[in-house]
Structure formats: C-alpha cells, structure tokens
Design a protein around this motif. Structure first.
Motif, PDB file in Angstrom:
ATOM      1  N   TYR A 169       0.749  -1.149  -0.014  1.00 36.57           N
ATOM      2  CA  TYR A 169       0.020  -0.060   0.071  1.00 36.57           C
ATOM      3  C   TYR A 169       0.909   1.205  -0.038  1.00 36.57           C
ATOM      4  O   TYR A 169       0.529   2.230  -0.674  1.00 36.57           O
ATOM      5  N   ARG A 170       1.953   1.109   0.406  1.00 35.36           N
ATOM      6  CA  ARG A 170       2.832   2.565   0.817  1.00 35.36           C
ATOM      7  C   ARG A 170       3.357   2.673  -0.586  1.00 35.36           C
ATOM      8  O   ARG A 170       3.864   4.056  -0.813  1.00 35.36           O
ATOM      9  N   ARG A 209      -1.711   7.437  -4.045  1.00 37.54           N
ATOM     10  CA  ARG A 209      -2.655   8.131  -3.166  1.00 37.54           C
ATOM     11  C   ARG A 209      -2.072   8.032  -1.523  1.00 37.54           C
ATOM     12  O   ARG A 209      -2.108   8.944  -0.835  1.00 37.54           O
ATOM     13  N   TRP A 210      -1.314   7.118  -1.323  1.00 36.80           N
ATOM     14  CA  TRP A 210      -0.684   7.162   0.176  1.00 36.80           C
ATOM     15  C   TRP A 210       0.422   7.888   0.237  1.00 36.80           C
ATOM     16  O   TRP A 210       0.769   8.580   1.362  1.00 36.80           O
ATOM     17  N   LEU A 238       0.338   1.852   8.624  1.00 34.64           N
ATOM     18  CA  LEU A 238       0.048   3.268   8.384  1.00 34.64           C
ATOM     19  C   LEU A 238       0.244   4.325   9.734  1.00 34.64           C
ATOM     20  O   LEU A 238       0.350   5.400   9.428  1.00 34.64           O
ATOM     21  N   SER A 290      -9.019   3.807  11.535  1.00 33.93           N
ATOM     22  CA  SER A 290      -9.062   3.130  10.354  1.00 33.93           C
ATOM     23  C   SER A 290      -9.942   1.631  10.699  1.00 33.93           C
ATOM     24  O   SER A 290     -10.002   1.332  11.807  1.00 33.93           O
ATOM     25  N   THR A 329      -0.857  11.232   0.716  1.00 34.95           N
ATOM     26  CA  THR A 329      -1.199  11.299   2.013  1.00 34.95           C
ATOM     27  C   THR A 329      -0.234  11.814   3.200  1.00 34.95           C
ATOM     28  O   THR A 329      -0.176  12.393   3.848  1.00 34.95           O
ATOM     29  N   PRO A 350      -8.448   1.724   0.940  1.00 32.74           N
ATOM     30  CA  PRO A 350      -7.023   2.361   1.121  1.00 32.74           C
ATOM     31  C   PRO A 350      -6.068   1.165   0.758  1.00 32.74           C
ATOM     32  O   PRO A 350      -4.968   1.345   0.499  1.00 32.74           O
TER      33      PRO A 350
END
Length: 319
Positions: free
Chosen positions: A127-128, A132-133, A186, A153, A136, A253
């Motif tokens: 995800y990192r 989008r991350w 996260l 979350s 963020t 996410p």
C-alpha cells in the motif's frame, strides 16, 4: 534493460491472482520461476501465468542460479524460515507481511540478514507504494492539515473456512496478523514515530483460536490512532486522518480497484477538495521499487528494522 529475475515460493492465491500478474507488468523485473511442493501444481500455475520454469520443491528453486530474488507468499509461520533459507541461497527476498510470528522471530531474521549484506530483504507492505498514500504522507508531513492528532481505520472481510491458514493459530492466522498490521503500519508511517502505549481488545473464534475481531488504541506523542480489523464481518475498508486544520479520508485504502480512478478527500480550513489518481496497481509499483533497490543498491521499500517495530506493536496488542 537489466531485469531482476524473480522466483515465487508457493502457488498461494495472493501470488497467483494479484502479485504475480502485477510483477509481470513491471519494467525492472520478470517472474522466471514458481515452486510448489507438488510439481504438477507448479507446472499448471506456470502454464497459466506464462512463467518459464516450474519446480517441485522450494529448495529446487533456491538452487537455480538463474533466479536473483524470491517472492514469499507462504503462510505466516513460514516467512522467517524460508526468508533465511533464501538469503543463505544467495537470493534477495520480498516477503509477505507480517514478516514473522512475533518481534523476536523478526529480530532473528535481522541478525541472520546481517551475515548476507549483499542481499536485500523487504516486507511486502504494498500500500505504501500507491500514489494516493504517498500524497497522504506528503500532506501530513508538510503540515497541510495542521498537527496530526488522530487516525481512524477499519479493515474487514468474512472468512470462516477451517482449511484457510488465516484461521489456524499455529500458522499465524487471525485478523491482527493478516490485516490489522496495515492499520499499525500506516499509523507509525503517518505519525513518523513509535507509539508510547498500546492497548488491544481481541475476540477469539472458539474453534480456530484466532482473533476474529480486534480493536487497537495506539497513543503517540501528540495524538492517537484507533482501528478495528475483523475476519468474520461484512467487508469494508477506510482510513480517516485528522489534523488541527483539516482531514483526509480514503475509501478502500488497501485493496482498491486497480482499474478505476482513486479518490482522496482532503479538507483544509473547511475547504474540501477531491484529488484523483489514475488507475495503477500498487503490486506492480512494489515490484518496481524492490527491483530498483537491488539494481541501484538503495534501501528497500520496507526495512527489517521497520518490520520489527510493527511486530512489536502486534505483540503488545496480544499481551
């Protein structure tokens, strides 16, 4: 262009359905082989995914000098043992999360890895790598939403299959290990520090003895992160990030639809904007980042030191 030749240890569903096809779209690596404890299964998967080589054992793949690195999507209890065997065989390692069964086991892996400094090893928190991350993180670290104060979350799905390793305590199953690790990761990423205290409430399945509902409260210097993960609940995902001047909200996410534009809702000083991101597969981006770290001898996307810190929080929630 030089490419990293990757071998895959096992025909696990996440690899076959998500990670391998994504790796095959990357510019800096190629999937050269796949191994299973059943040669016919390995051959069938290799044929299906157009992978050149199939092996009837993990050891055979590791013995192949034409494999530069391995991707490990094995059950959790096998992550550290096979990461060590891969390092000993001279391979770089991309291992699925969580890196081990607990922080102590992860520290053992770190100790062994220092004997093989020429090889890279990274935990696969894909995800990192998603834009989008990255955006963020940029918004939080730049102070765009003010001082970070709170993160909420949620991550859930429904799985009561007794044959699935996620429902086996001996194999490192349970929601906290499988998906709660994302919320912990996260939180540490955005606060950019370690929690000063950790509290967990876990509900265990009476048959599987794995946590099916887990809620955590992480207190950081200056703020808190609260999360819930569940393996026997209606599926959903979200992350909400709150600062003194604004907030950031993200739907799905961790497993977004890679074919669709992704949105990020940002509110700063009561002014709302929707930022959009073109369709992209974060598993492809993860493969690119890992391969680049090898080719350019740069730090891996997620270090073992970072992985150990994540495992320490998981351990604290289970105490």
């Amino acid at each position: 262009m030089q490419k990293i030749r990757i071998g895959v240890l096992s025909t696990a569903k996440i690899g076959v359905q998500k990670v391998i096809p994504a790796m095959q779209q990357a510019d800096l690596c190629e999937v050269t082989g796949i191994a299973s404890r059943n040669l016919k299964r390995a051959q069938a998967t290799a044929d299906k995914l157009s992978i050149p080589k199939a092996y009837g054992s993990y050891e055979d793949l590791l013995a192949d000098s034409e494999i530069d690195a391995v991707y490990i999507p094995l059950p959790n209890h096998m992550h550290v043992p096979w990461s060590i065997k891969s390092l000993e065989a001279g391979k770089h390692v991309l291992c699925e999360k969580p890196i081990g069964m607990d922080a102590e086991e992860a520290r053992t892996l770190l100790s062994v890895s220092k004997e093989y400094s020429g090889q890279k090893i990274s935990e696969a928190f894909m995800y990192r790598q998603h834009p989008r991350w990255k955006r963020t993180v940029e918004l939080v670290q730049s102070g765009a939403i003010g001082e970070l104060k709170a993160i909420h979350s949620f991550f859930s799905y429904y799985n009561d299959d007794p044959e699935n390793y996620r429902n086996s305590a001996d194999m490192g199953g349970g929601g906290l290990m499988d998906i709660g690790c994302y919320s912990i990761s996260l939180s540490r990423l955005l606060f950019d520090r370690e929690p000063v205290s950790v509290h967990g409430e876990l509900e265990y399945d009476p048959e599987f003895n794995t946590d099916r509902l887990a809620s955590g409260l992480l207190r950081f210097e200056g703020g808190t992160s609260v999360f819930t993960c569940a393996t026997q609940c209606y599926k959903d995902q979200y992350v909400k990030v709150f600062g003194t001047k604004g907030k950031i909200e993200m739907d799905w996410p961790f497993n977004p639809d890679f074919t669709k534009t992704q949105r990020l809702q940002v509110v700063i000083d009561d002014e709302e904007t929707i930022e959009e991101f073109a369709p992209v597969d974060h598993f492809t981006l993860q493969a690119e980042a890992f391969a680049k770290s090898i080719l350019e001898d740069k730090p891996v996307p997620v270090s073992l030191e970072d992985s150990i810190k994540n495992m320490k929080v998981i351990d604290a929630m289970r105490d």
